[in-house]
Write a protein that holds these residues in place. Structure first.
Motif, PDB file in Angstrom:
ATOM      1  N   THR A  16       0.819  -1.208   0.000  1.00  0.00           N
ATOM      2  CA  THR A  16       0.000   0.000   0.000  1.00  0.00           C
ATOM      3  C   THR A  16       0.851   1.255   0.000  1.00  0.00           C
ATOM      4  N   VAL A  17       1.861   1.277   0.846  1.00  0.00           N
ATOM      5  CA  VAL A  17       2.727   2.465   0.925  1.00  0.00           C
ATOM      6  C   VAL A  17       3.431   2.710  -0.402  1.00  0.00           C
ATOM      7  N   LEU A  18       3.988   1.668  -0.992  1.00  0.00           N
ATOM      8  CA  LEU A  18       4.719   1.839  -2.243  1.00  0.00           C
ATOM      9  C   LEU A  18       3.792   2.099  -3.427  1.00  0.00           C
ATOM     10  N   SER A  19       2.533   1.665  -3.324  1.00  0.00           N
ATOM     11  CA  SER A  19       1.580   1.907  -4.411  1.00  0.00           C
ATOM     12  C   SER A  19       0.962   3.298  -4.315  1.00  0.00           C
ATOM     13  N   GLU A  20       0.735   3.777  -3.088  1.00  0.00           N
ATOM     14  CA  GLU A  20       0.002   5.026  -2.906  1.00  0.00           C
ATOM     15  C   GLU A  20       0.895   6.262  -2.862  1.00  0.00           C
ATOM     16  N   ILE A  21       2.140   6.118  -2.383  1.00  0.00           N
ATOM     17  CA  ILE A  21       3.051   7.264  -2.373  1.00  0.00           C
ATOM     18  C   ILE A  21       3.334   7.679  -3.813  1.00  0.00           C
ATOM     19  N   GLY A  22       3.005   8.915  -4.141  1.00  0.00           N
ATOM     20  CA  GLY A  22       3.225   9.397  -5.500  1.00  0.00           C
ATOM     21  C   GLY A  22       2.135   9.008  -6.471  1.00  0.00           C
ATOM     22  N   LEU A  88       7.800  -1.311 -13.118  1.00  0.00           N
ATOM     23  CA  LEU A  88       9.154  -1.120 -13.634  1.00  0.00           C
ATOM     24  C   LEU A  88       9.125  -0.329 -14.943  1.00  0.00           C
ATOM     25  N   TRP A  89       8.138  -0.584 -15.775  1.00  0.00           N
ATOM     26  CA  TRP A  89       7.970   0.188 -17.014  1.00  0.00           C
ATOM     27  C   TRP A  89       7.736   1.662 -16.691  1.00  0.00           C
ATOM     28  N   ASP A  90       6.845   1.919 -15.727  1.00  0.00           N
ATOM     29  CA  ASP A  90       6.575   3.298 -15.315  1.00  0.00           C
ATOM     30  C   ASP A  90       7.832   3.971 -14.784  1.00  0.00           C
ATOM     31  N   ALA A  91       8.648   3.213 -14.057  1.00  0.00           N
ATOM     32  CA  ALA A  91       9.847   3.786 -13.455  1.00  0.00           C
ATOM     33  C   ALA A  91      10.823   4.298 -14.501  1.00  0.00           C
ATOM     34  N   TYR A  92      10.872   3.652 -15.652  1.00  0.00           N
ATOM     35  CA  TYR A  92      11.856   4.010 -16.671  1.00  0.00           C
ATOM     36  C   TYR A  92      11.294   4.862 -17.803  1.00  0.00           C
ATOM     37  N   HIS A  93       9.983   5.066 -17.836  1.00  0.00           N
ATOM     38  CA  HIS A  93       9.415   5.804 -18.961  1.00  0.00           C
ATOM     39  C   HIS A  93       8.586   7.021 -18.564  1.00  0.00           C
ATOM     40  N   ASP A  94       8.143   7.111 -17.298  1.00  0.00           N
ATOM     41  CA  ASP A  94       7.295   8.231 -16.890  1.00  0.00           C
ATOM     42  C   ASP A  94       8.117   9.427 -16.475  1.00  0.00           C
ATOM     43  N   SER A  95       7.550  10.613 -16.725  1.00  0.00           N
ATOM     44  CA  SER A  95       8.164  11.858 -16.278  1.00  0.00           C
ATOM     45  C   SER A  95       7.925  12.016 -14.790  1.00  0.00           C
ATOM     46  N   GLU A  96       8.873  12.619 -14.078  1.00  0.00           N
ATOM     47  CA  GLU A  96       8.769  12.774 -12.635  1.00  0.00           C
ATOM     48  C   GLU A  96       7.577  13.635 -12.216  1.00  0.00           C
ATOM     49  N   SER A  97       7.299  14.705 -12.951  1.00  0.00           N
ATOM     50  CA  SER A  97       6.276  15.656 -12.510  1.00  0.00           C
ATOM     51  C   SER A  97       5.005  15.589 -13.347  1.00  0.00           C
ATOM     52  N   GLU A  98       4.926  14.645 -14.263  1.00  0.00           N
ATOM     53  CA  GLU A  98       3.797  14.591 -15.185  1.00  0.00           C
ATOM     54  C   GLU A  98       2.480  14.348 -14.460  1.00  0.00           C
ATOM     55  N   GLU A  99       2.447  13.405 -13.529  1.00  0.00           N
ATOM     56  CA  GLU A  99       1.195  13.054 -12.874  1.00  0.00           C
ATOM     57  C   GLU A  99       0.724  14.179 -11.959  1.00  0.00           C
ATOM     58  N   GLY A 191       1.656  18.464   2.188  1.00  0.00           N
ATOM     59  CA  GLY A 191       1.338  19.436   1.150  1.00  0.00           C
ATOM     60  C   GLY A 191       2.045  19.167  -0.162  1.00  0.00           C
ATOM     61  N   LYS A 192       1.898  20.123  -1.055  1.00  0.00           N
ATOM     62  CA  LYS A 192       2.450  19.995  -2.398  1.00  0.00           C
ATOM     63  C   LYS A 192       3.974  19.949  -2.380  1.00  0.00           C
ATOM     64  N   SER A 193       4.602  20.617  -1.390  1.00  0.00           N
ATOM     65  CA  SER A 193       6.063  20.616  -1.326  1.00  0.00           C
ATOM     66  C   SER A 193       6.598  19.206  -1.154  1.00  0.00           C
ATOM     67  N   LEU A 194       5.910  18.397  -0.310  1.00  0.00           N
ATOM     68  CA  LEU A 194       6.327  17.006  -0.141  1.00  0.00           C
ATOM     69  C   LEU A 194       6.101  16.214  -1.418  1.00  0.00           C
ATOM     70  N   ALA A 195       4.965  16.470  -2.069  1.00  0.00           N
ATOM     71  CA  ALA A 195       4.645  15.742  -3.296  1.00  0.00           C
ATOM     72  C   ALA A 195       5.683  15.980  -4.384  1.00  0.00           C
ATOM     73  N   THR A 196       6.165  17.211  -4.481  1.00  0.00           N
ATOM     74  CA  THR A 196       7.143  17.521  -5.521  1.00  0.00           C
ATOM     75  C   THR A 196       8.526  16.955  -5.207  1.00  0.00           C
ATOM     76  N   GLN A 197       8.782  16.641  -3.942  1.00  0.00           N
ATOM     77  CA  GLN A 197      10.105  16.118  -3.567  1.00  0.00           C
ATOM     78  C   GLN A 197      10.184  14.598  -3.669  1.00  0.00           C
ATOM     79  N   ILE A 198       9.035  13.953  -3.850  1.00  0.00           N
ATOM     80  CA  ILE A 198       9.017  12.490  -3.938  1.00  0.00           C
ATOM     81  C   ILE A 198       9.533  12.034  -5.298  1.00  0.00           C
ATOM     82  N   SER A 199      10.422  11.083  -5.295  1.00  0.00           N
ATOM     83  CA  SER A 199      10.921  10.518  -6.540  1.00  0.00           C
ATOM     84  C   SER A 199       9.956   9.431  -7.008  1.00  0.00           C
ATOM     85  N   GLU A 200       9.110   9.785  -7.966  1.00  0.00           N
ATOM     86  CA  GLU A 200       8.148   8.810  -8.480  1.00  0.00           C
ATOM     87  C   GLU A 200       8.866   7.612  -9.106  1.00  0.00           C
ATOM     88  N   ARG A 201      10.006   7.880  -9.725  1.00  0.00           N
ATOM     89  CA  ARG A 201      10.746   6.795 -10.376  1.00  0.00           C
ATOM     90  C   ARG A 201      11.243   5.781  -9.340  1.00  0.00           C
TER      91      ARG A 201
END
Length: 225
Positions: A16-22, A88-99, A191-201
Motif C-alpha cells: 500500500t505504501v509503495l503503491s500510494e506514495i506518488g 518497472l515500465w513506469d519507473a523508466y518511462h514516466d516523467s517525474e512531474s507529469e502526474e 502538502g504539495k512541497s512534499l509531493a514535488t520532492q518524492i521521486s516517483e521513479r
C-alpha cells in the motif's frame, strides 16, 4: 496474532505504501489540502480508501470460493508479475512531474466547471441541497468522490484483491488501512512541497521489485486443501 495475519498485514502495508506514495490520489489529497480545511480532506480521502480496501479484500476473500484455489493462485501470481513489470515500465518511462501536473489541471478544470454551473442559481440550490450535503461537509464529499473513483480499477485496488486471495484477508485489511492512513496523512499535512520532492521513479521501481517478490512467493507456494 497468528502468523498468517502478520504476513498479510506486513505485505499489505508495504504494498500500500509503495503503491500510494506518488499515486494520483496522493497528489489529489495534497492539492485539495492546500485549498480546503485539512481535516475534511483527510477524512474524505481516508474514508474512501478504507471503504475501497475493505471491498477489495472482500472480493479477494470470496475468490477462492468462486473458483478453484489452484486457479486463484495462478491468477494471483500473474497479477503480481504483471503489476511488477508495469511498475518497472513506469519507473523508466514516466516523467517525474507529469502526474502531479495532470492532477492539478484536472482539479482546476473541475473548480472552474463548478463555478460556472453555480452562477445565477445559488439561492434555489440552497433550498434544494442534496441529502448527503445535509450530513457531510461538501469538502468531505468532494475528497471522498475524487479518491474513491480515482482508485476504482487502479493497480493498488487490483493488487489488494490478489493479495487478499493469497493471504489472510483480515491482515490485508489492517495493513492496507494503516498504509492508507500513513500515506494520506503525509499527503494532507506534507502538502504539495512534499509531493514535488518524492521521486516517483524510485517509488515505482521499489513497488515493481516488491510485486515481483510477491509473484515469486505465490509461484512457489503450495495450495492449501
Amino acid at each position: 496474532m497468528s502468523l498468517s495475519i502478520v504476513q498479510g498485514f506486513s505485505k499489505s502495508l508495504a504494498m500500500t505504501v509503495l503503491s500510494e506514495i506518488g499515486d494520483k490520489t496522493f497528489f489529489a489529497a495534497a492539492i485539495l489540502a492546500m485549498r480546503h480545511p485539512r481535516r475534511h480532506v483527510l477524512a474524505g480521502c481516508l474514508t474512501a480508501l478504507i471503504v475501497m480496501t475493505i471491498l477489495s479484500a472482500a472480493v479477494g476473500m470470496a475468490a477462492p470460493n468462486l473458483i478453484s484455489r489452484t486457479l486463484s493462485k495462478h491468477i494471483t501470481t500473474v497479477l503480481f508479475f504483471g503489476f511488477g513489470l508495469w511498475s518497472l515500465w513506469d519507473a523508466y518511462h514516466d516523467s517525474e512531474s507529469e502526474e502531479l501536473a495532470e492532477v492539478e489541471a484536472e482539479l482546476d478544470a473541475n473548480i472552474k466547471s463548478n463555478k460556472s454551473d453555480n452562477k445565477g442559481d445559488d439561492d434555489s440550490k440552497k433550498n434544494k441541497r442534496p441529502l448527503l450535503t445535509q450530513f457531510f461537509s461538501p469538502i468531505f464529499l468532494k475528497a471522498f468522490s475524487i479518491t474513491f473513483f480515482g482508485e476504482w480499477g487502479d493497480k493498488s485496488q487490483l493488487a489488494t484483491i490478489g493479495l487478499a486471495a493469497a493471504e489472510n484477508p483480515y491482515g490485508v485489511v489492517l495493513g492496507g488501512i494503516l498504509g492508507q492512513a500513513l500515506c494520506q496523512t503525509a499527503a494532507v499535512f506534507g502538502g504539495k512541497s512534499l509531493a514535488t520532492q518524492i521521486s516517483e521513479r524510485f517509488i515505482a521501481l521499489s513497488g515493481g521489485v516488491l510485486f515481483i517478490v510477491f509473484g515469486l512467493q505465490s509461484l512457489f507456494s503450495t495450495v492449501e486443501s
